[in-house]
Write a protein that holds these residues in place. Structure first.
Motif, PDB file in Angstrom:
ATOM      1  N   GLN A 104      39.438  56.707 -41.146  1.00 57.55           N
ATOM      2  CA  GLN A 104      38.458  57.750 -40.849  1.00 57.55           C
ATOM      3  C   GLN A 104      37.187  57.158 -40.241  1.00 57.55           C
ATOM      4  N   VAL A 105      36.703  56.059 -40.805  1.00 55.90           N
ATOM      5  CA  VAL A 105      35.507  55.434 -40.251  1.00 55.90           C
ATOM      6  C   VAL A 105      35.793  54.919 -38.839  1.00 55.90           C
ATOM      7  N   ASP A 106      37.005  54.449 -38.614  1.00 62.92           N
ATOM      8  CA  ASP A 106      37.366  54.022 -37.257  1.00 62.92           C
ATOM      9  C   ASP A 106      37.290  55.195 -36.294  1.00 62.92           C
ATOM     10  N   GLN A 107      37.785  56.356 -36.707  1.00 63.97           N
ATOM     11  CA  GLN A 107      37.666  57.547 -35.868  1.00 63.97           C
ATOM     12  C   GLN A 107      36.198  57.897 -35.634  1.00 63.97           C
ATOM     13  N   MET A 108      35.399  57.828 -36.679  1.00 63.06           N
ATOM     14  CA  MET A 108      33.982  58.172 -36.580  1.00 63.06           C
ATOM     15  C   MET A 108      33.227  57.241 -35.631  1.00 63.06           C
ATOM     16  N   SER A 109      33.706  56.010 -35.513  1.00 67.83           N
ATOM     17  CA  SER A 109      33.041  55.025 -34.667  1.00 67.83           C
ATOM     18  C   SER A 109      33.574  54.996 -33.243  1.00 67.83           C
ATOM     19  N   THR A 121      28.386  53.038 -46.221  1.00 67.54           N
ATOM     20  CA  THR A 121      27.417  52.484 -45.270  1.00 67.54           C
ATOM     21  C   THR A 121      27.987  52.447 -43.860  1.00 67.54           C
ATOM     22  N   LEU A 122      29.195  51.915 -43.719  1.00 66.85           N
ATOM     23  CA  LEU A 122      29.782  51.768 -42.384  1.00 66.85           C
ATOM     24  C   LEU A 122      30.094  53.114 -41.753  1.00 66.85           C
ATOM     25  N   ALA A 123      30.406  54.114 -42.580  1.00 67.43           N
ATOM     26  CA  ALA A 123      30.616  55.460 -42.030  1.00 67.43           C
ATOM     27  C   ALA A 123      29.325  55.981 -41.405  1.00 67.43           C
ATOM     28  N   GLY A 124      28.204  55.782 -42.104  1.00 62.80           N
ATOM     29  CA  GLY A 124      26.930  56.194 -41.536  1.00 62.80           C
ATOM     30  C   GLY A 124      26.615  55.442 -40.257  1.00 62.80           C
ATOM     31  N   LEU A 125      26.808  54.133 -40.276  1.00 61.87           N
ATOM     32  CA  LEU A 125      26.502  53.324 -39.097  1.00 61.87           C
ATOM     33  C   LEU A 125      27.438  53.646 -37.928  1.00 61.87           C
ATOM     34  N   ALA A 126      28.648  54.073 -38.254  1.00 64.76           N
ATOM     35  CA  ALA A 126      29.593  54.445 -37.197  1.00 64.76           C
ATOM     36  C   ALA A 126      29.043  55.566 -36.324  1.00 64.76           C
ATOM     37  N   ARG A 127      28.271  56.464 -36.936  1.00 68.36           N
ATOM     38  CA  ARG A 127      27.718  57.596 -36.192  1.00 68.36           C
ATOM     39  C   ARG A 127      26.361  57.277 -35.564  1.00 68.36           C
ATOM     40  N   GLU A 128      25.745  56.171 -35.976  1.00 73.05           N
ATOM     41  CA  GLU A 128      24.388  55.874 -35.523  1.00 73.05           C
ATOM     42  C   GLU A 128      24.303  54.635 -34.644  1.00 73.05           C
ATOM     43  N   LEU A 184      19.586  48.747 -43.814  1.00 71.06           N
ATOM     44  CA  LEU A 184      20.807  48.324 -43.135  1.00 71.06           C
ATOM     45  C   LEU A 184      20.924  48.971 -41.757  1.00 71.06           C
ATOM     46  N   LEU A 185      20.517  50.229 -41.657  1.00 71.36           N
ATOM     47  CA  LEU A 185      20.539  50.905 -40.362  1.00 71.36           C
ATOM     48  C   LEU A 185      19.597  50.208 -39.382  1.00 71.36           C
ATOM     49  N   THR A 186      18.421  49.835 -39.837  1.00 76.79           N
ATOM     50  CA  THR A 186      17.468  49.134 -38.976  1.00 76.79           C
ATOM     51  C   THR A 186      18.050  47.816 -38.478  1.00 76.79           C
ATOM     52  N   VAL A 187      18.689  47.077 -39.372  1.00 73.41           N
ATOM     53  CA  VAL A 187      19.285  45.795 -38.981  1.00 73.41           C
ATOM     54  C   VAL A 187      20.468  46.017 -38.043  1.00 73.41           C
ATOM     55  N   LYS A 193      26.552  52.582 -31.198  1.00 75.51           N
ATOM     56  CA  LYS A 193      27.428  52.948 -30.072  1.00 75.51           C
ATOM     57  C   LYS A 193      28.355  51.827 -29.620  1.00 75.51           C
ATOM     58  N   ARG A 194      27.934  50.572 -29.763  1.00 78.71           N
ATOM     59  CA  ARG A 194      28.678  49.475 -29.147  1.00 78.71           C
ATOM     60  C   ARG A 194      29.244  48.467 -30.137  1.00 78.71           C
ATOM     61  N   ILE A 195      28.478  48.091 -31.116  1.00 76.14           N
ATOM     62  CA  ILE A 195      28.852  46.973 -31.985  1.00 76.14           C
ATOM     63  C   ILE A 195      30.084  47.283 -32.827  1.00 76.14           C
ATOM     64  N   ARG A 196      30.844  46.233 -33.108  1.00 75.27           N
ATOM     65  CA  ARG A 196      31.932  46.332 -34.056  1.00 75.27           C
ATOM     66  C   ARG A 196      31.348  46.411 -35.468  1.00 75.27           C
ATOM     67  N   LEU A 197      32.101  46.994 -36.393  1.00 74.92           N
ATOM     68  CA  LEU A 197      31.635  47.201 -37.756  1.00 74.92           C
ATOM     69  C   LEU A 197      32.725  46.763 -38.733  1.00 74.92           C
ATOM     70  N   GLY A 198      32.333  46.009 -39.768  1.00 76.32           N
ATOM     71  CA  GLY A 198      33.365  45.578 -40.698  1.00 76.32           C
ATOM     72  C   GLY A 198      32.824  44.955 -41.963  1.00 76.32           C
ATOM     73  N   THR A 199      33.747  44.413 -42.760  1.00 74.69           N
ATOM     74  CA  THR A 199      33.432  43.837 -44.059  1.00 74.69           C
ATOM     75  C   THR A 199      33.945  42.409 -44.179  1.00 74.69           C
ATOM     76  N   LEU A 200      33.142  41.578 -44.819  1.00 76.86           N
ATOM     77  CA  LEU A 200      33.547  40.255 -45.282  1.00 76.86           C
ATOM     78  C   LEU A 200      33.217  40.212 -46.762  1.00 76.86           C
ATOM     79  N   MET A 201      34.142  40.354 -47.623  1.00 77.50           N
ATOM     80  CA  MET A 201      35.412  41.031 -47.471  1.00 77.50           C
ATOM     81  C   MET A 201      35.396  42.260 -48.388  1.00 77.50           C
ATOM     82  N   THR A 202      36.101  43.312 -47.991  1.00 79.23           N
ATOM     83  CA  THR A 202      36.332  44.417 -48.912  1.00 79.23           C
ATOM     84  C   THR A 202      37.098  43.892 -50.125  1.00 79.23           C
ATOM     85  N   ALA A 203      36.627  44.238 -51.314  1.00 77.01           N
ATOM     86  CA  ALA A 203      37.266  43.769 -52.545  1.00 77.01           C
ATOM     87  C   ALA A 203      38.492  44.613 -52.859  1.00 77.01           C
ATOM     88  N   GLY A 204      39.634  43.962 -52.949  1.00 75.84           N
ATOM     89  CA  GLY A 204      40.862  44.674 -53.257  1.00 75.84           C
ATOM     90  C   GLY A 204      40.852  45.345 -54.614  1.00 75.84           C
TER      91      GLY A 204
END
Length: 307
Positions: A91-96, A57-64, A18-21, A66-77
């Motif tokens: 928190q992930v928003d802060q990290m990104s 996953t998104l927390a890790g990608l937030a730190r790795e 996922l990081l590579t992609v 720099k530019r792209i938006r990050l999100g979910t389709l869809m987080t399961a309630g």
């Protein structure tokens, strides 16, 4: 037209994949990297090496990235309590540095709940409505003030409503095919409405329902972003399209009818048809995460014509 890469890691992908992609998504000029929120593969395949958690996953990608938006389709309630999810996403928003978006849905795949011991309540839609009220309420509460909520399914008392996201407002995505309740929820809470795997005709009808619901709720019909999620399969020639379709176990004719498949010119034309009915963003469901040449082709010969 924004093009975003949308992945389905439950079918079999490690964090390193996922990081590579995600890094390719950023380097190739796409707007965002999104992933599904599932714990069990669907259909054929062994699902190895096993599921990855969406927000870890998104927390890790937030730190790795720099530019792209990050999100979910869809987080399961059904996977998370709303107060906990509000903390995680903030928190992930802060990290990104303020690049996160939250797609939130009711949850639907009962088998994955059984497989991992997650409750699967009958009243999922009512819970989703309360979750949206709580999460947006927590984020919208001013620092130093308290947030309380007394609902049917969730109760919060004197929450400090912390932490706050880096963004003044994290974009919230709501999506689906429902004809009445879904448009109403989108009109009340969403910054973006997404319809997954829908034809031009069905997309136009659903966008119309959401626009009408937005106006009834006192919002402008164009206050929301309208978007589609579609499987993508592009090739330089027919042989390459067929090869890529075979890898993901799909039929070329079906993909051309219901997704974005064919030559770059064909795909550009199809995206233009979605744009003509009001879509301004497309999530490209890339199912073969090892095929980075596919992303490069889309970037150089599709994205370049839409920018």
């Amino acid at each position: 037209m924004d093009l975003r890469i949308f992945t389905e890691p439950q079918q079999g992908a490690s964090y390193d994949t996922l990081l590579t992609v995600a890094k390719a998504t950023e380097d190739l000029g796409f707007d965002a990297f999104y992933r599904s929120d599932h714990y069990l593969r669907m259909g054929s395949g062994d699902g190895l090496p096993g599921p990855t958690d969406a927000w870890i996953t998104l927390a890790g990608l937030a730190r790795e990235t720099k530019r792209i938006r990050l999100g979910t389709l869809m987080t399961a309630g059904t996977f998370r309590l709303p107060g906990v999810l509000a903390i995680q996403v903030a928190q992930v928003d802060q990290m990104s540095g303020g690049r996160v978006e939250l797609g939130l849905g009711a949850g639907w795949f009962e088998e994955e709940h059984k497989a991992y011991g997650i409750p699967f309540p009958k009243e999922k839609f009512g819970r989703l409505e309360e979750q949206l009220a709580i999460i947006t309420g927590l984020w919208g509460t001013k620092v130093g003030e308290k947030f309380s909520y007394d609902g049917t399914y969730y109760q919060l008392a004197d929450s400090p409503a912390l932490p706050k996201p880096a963004q003044a407002k994290i974009p919230v995505l709501i999506g689906g095919h429902g004809a009445s309740r879904t448009p109403r929820l989108a009109a009340q809470y969403a910054d973006e409405f997404n319809i997954p795997f829908a034809s031009l005709e069905d997309s136009e009808k659903q966008f119309g329902r959401v626009k009408a619901a937005a106006e009834r709720a006192g919002r402008g019909k164009d206050d929301l972003v309208y978007s589609n999620a579609l499987v993508v399969c592009v090739g330089k020639d027919d042989a390459e399209v067929t090869r890529r379709a075979n890898v993901i176990g799909r039929d070329v004719a079906e993909l051309k009818a219901n997704g974005l498949a064919g030559s770059p010119a064909e795909v550009v034309d199809k995206i233009g048809q979605y744009e003509a009915i009001g879509s301004s963003r497309v999530y490209l469901q890339a199912l073969d995460l090892g095929d980075l040449d596919h992303l490069e082709l889309i970037s150089s010969q599709v994205l370049s014509q839409l920018s």
